[in-house]
Design a protein around this motif. Structure first.
Motif: not given
Length: 433
Positions: A14, A16-17, A21, A174-175, A178, A181-182
Motif C-alpha cells: 500500500r 502509493p496510497c 510518497p 497519473a500513472l 504513481v 513515487a518509488y
C-alpha cells in the motif's frame, strides 16, 4: 511492523496510497529550498568570514544547519536523531566554542552544510521536478487546454489540440505519478541516510552497551566514594571516640591503683589502647585524609611529600577537583612515593601536578636504579585499575639504571574556580612526622 524509513515503506503493497510518497516529496522539496538559502548565505560568509573574522561564522552556520536538519530528518526517518555534541564543562561562550571546534561532529556538520550548499540541493529539486513536476504538468493538460481554448503545449514539448488528447496526457501523468513515487522515495531514503551518517549516526548495539557500562561505572565510583566517607566518619566519630574514652579510663584507673600486679596490668592495657588508637588514626588517614577533604589535592600531596622518607621537590598548582579524582590522584601520589622509598634506592624525587585542558596530570620522578615492574608486586597494577575506573591512564618509564617516571592522567572538570596550590619547594621526612 510500522515502516520507519522510505526504504522500508517501499516493500509495502500500500505504499502509493500511504503517507510516505508525500513525506519524501516534502523532505526533498524543503531540502532544495533550504539548500538554496544556505548556498546564498555561504557565498556571503565565504567572502566576509575568511577576510574579516576567519572560520567561526562558518562553524556556527554548520552547527545551526545541523540542528535544523536533524529536525527535518523526522519527515522520512522516524527514529530519533540525537544531538551528537557534548555539553560544555565550563561556563562562557569561549569554552563552548573551544569545545565545539574540537568535536568531530562539528566538522561533519560543516561538511554536510557544504555538500548541501553545492551538490545536494540541486539534486533535490531535480528529483522533485522529474518525479512530481512532470506528472503534475501532464495531469494539468485538460485545465491548460480549457484555459487556452484551442491548443496547448504540455511540458513545453507535446502539443495538445483536443480534449481526448488532453485526458490521455492526464492519464499518463497519473500513472507516472504513481510509478515515479518509488524512485522518489528511494532517493529520499538515500538523502536521509547520508544526513544521518553525518549529523546523527546511529550507535551500534555494542556502543550502547559500552555507554551503559561507562555510566554504571561512574555511578559505582560515586557510590564507592560515598561509602568511603561513611566508613571514615563512623570510625572517626564512633570507634575512635570510644577508644579515646577507654584510654582515659585506663589511665585514671592506673593512677588510682596501688602498686602491684594490678597496676602493671593496667599500665599494659593503657599502652595497648594507645597503640590501637594510633593504628586506628592511621587507618582513618589512609581511607581519606582530613587535609584532602578540607583543602584539596594540592595540600594533601604536600602533606604526603612531607612524610616521605625520600626528599621530594614539590611543584603542585591545582584547583579543587571532583572528590573521586582527588582521591585517585592522592593515592596515586602516595603509592608512587612509597615505591620510591621502598624499591628505587633514590636519593631524591620530584612530584609535579597540573590541571591542563580538563585533565589532571601527575608526575613522580626519581633518580633511583629504575627497572620498575608492575608485575613485581609494587602496587602499580592495583593503582592502574583504580585510575582506569575514571577513564585515566598510568604510564611508567623506568629503564635499568633509572631514572623512573610515573605519570598519571585523569580527565576531570574543574569543580570550582578557586585554586588551592603549593609553590615549588623541597619536602623531606623531617618536615612532619
Amino acid at each position: 511492523m510500522e515502516a520507519r524509513t522510505p526504504w522500508q515503506a517501499l516493500t509495502r503493497p500500500r505504499f502509493p496510497c500511504g503517507p510516505w510518497p508525500w513525506r519524501a516529496l516534502g523532505y526533498l522539496l524543503s531540502g532544495g529550498l533550504l539548500g538554496a538559502v544556505v548556498c546564498g548565505a555561504f557565498l556571503l560568509l565565504g567572502v566576509f568570514s575568511l577576510v574579516l573574522v576567519g572560520l567561526p561564522p562558518l562553524l556556527l552556520s554548520g552547527l545551526a544547519l545541523g540542528g535544523i536538519e536533524r529536525r527535518r530528518l523526522r519527515l522520512v526517518d522516524l527514529d530519533p536523531a540525537p544531538d551528537p555534541h557534548r555539553p560544555p564543562t565550563a561556563p562562557g561562550p569561549l569554552a563552548w566554542l573551544r569545545l565545539r571546534a574540537g568535536e568531530r561532529a562539528t566538522w561533519r556538520e560543516l561538511a554536510y552544510a557544504l555538500l548541501l550548499a553545492t551538490v545536494l540541493w540541486p539534486l533535490d529539486l531535480l528529483a522533485v521536478a522529474v518525479a512530481a513536476g512532470l506528472p503534475l504538468a501532464l495531469l494539468g493538460a485538460p485545465v491548460q487546454l480549457a484555459a487556452d481554448g484551442h491548443e496547448t503545449k504540455v511540458v513545453k514539448a507535446y502539443l495538445v489540440t483536443s480534449y481526448p488528447e488532453a485526458f490521455a496526457a492526464a492519464l499518463l501523468g497519473a500513472l507516472l505519478l504513481v510509478a515515479l513515487a518509488y524512485p522518489l522515495a528511494a532517493f529520499a531514503g538515500a538523502r536521509a541516510a547520508l544526513a544521518r551518517a553525518l549529523l546523527a549516526p546511529r550507535a551500534a548495539a555494542g556502543e550502547d552497551r559500552i555507554g551503559e557500562v561507562i555510566a554504571s561505572r561512574a555511578r559505582l565510583v560515586d557510590a564507592f566514594e560515598a561509602e568511603r566517607r561513611r566508613i571514615e566518619r563512623d570510625l572517626h566519630d564512633g570507634a575512635q571516640q570510644r577508644l579515646v574514652a577507654l584510654a582515659m579510663t585506663l589511665g585514671l584507673a592506673r593512677l588510682d591503683a596501688p602498686p602491684g600486679p594490678l597496676a602493671e596490668q593496667l599500665a599494659k592495657a593503657h599502652a595497648e589502647a594507645g597503640r590501637v588508637l594510633t593504628e586506628l588514626r592511621e587507618l582513618i588517614h589512609g581511607i581519606r585524609p582530613q587535609v584532602l577533604a578540607d583543602y584539596g589535592l594540592g595540600e594533601a600531596l604536600a602533606d604526603a611529600a612531607d612524610r616521605s622518607a625520600v626528599p621530594v621537590a614539590l611543584d603542585v598548582e591545582l584547583p579543587r577537583l571532583p572528590e573521586a579524582v582527588e582521591s585517585a590522584g592522592y593515592f596515586a601520589g602516595c603509592e608512587a612515593l612509597a615505591n620510591v622509598a621502598r624499591h628505587s634506592g633514590a636519593s631524591r624525587a620530584r612530584l609535579t601536578a597540573r590541571l591542563t585542558a580538563g585533565t589532571l596530570r601527575l608526575d613522580v620522578e626519581d633518580d633511583g636504579r629504575g627497572g620498575a615492574d608492575p608485575a613485581g608486586g609494587t602496587g602499580l597494577t592495583g593503582l592502574a585499575d583504580r585510575i582506569a575506573v575514571l577513564d585515566g591512564t598510568l604510564t611508567i618509564t623506568s629503564p635499568r639504571g633509572g631514572p623512573t617516571l610515573l605519570r598519571v592522567e585523569i580527565p576531570c572538570p574543574v569543580r570550582s574556580a578557586s585554586s588551592v596550590s603549593s609553590s615549588p619547594r623541597t619536602a623531606s621526612s623531617s618536615g612532619r612526622a
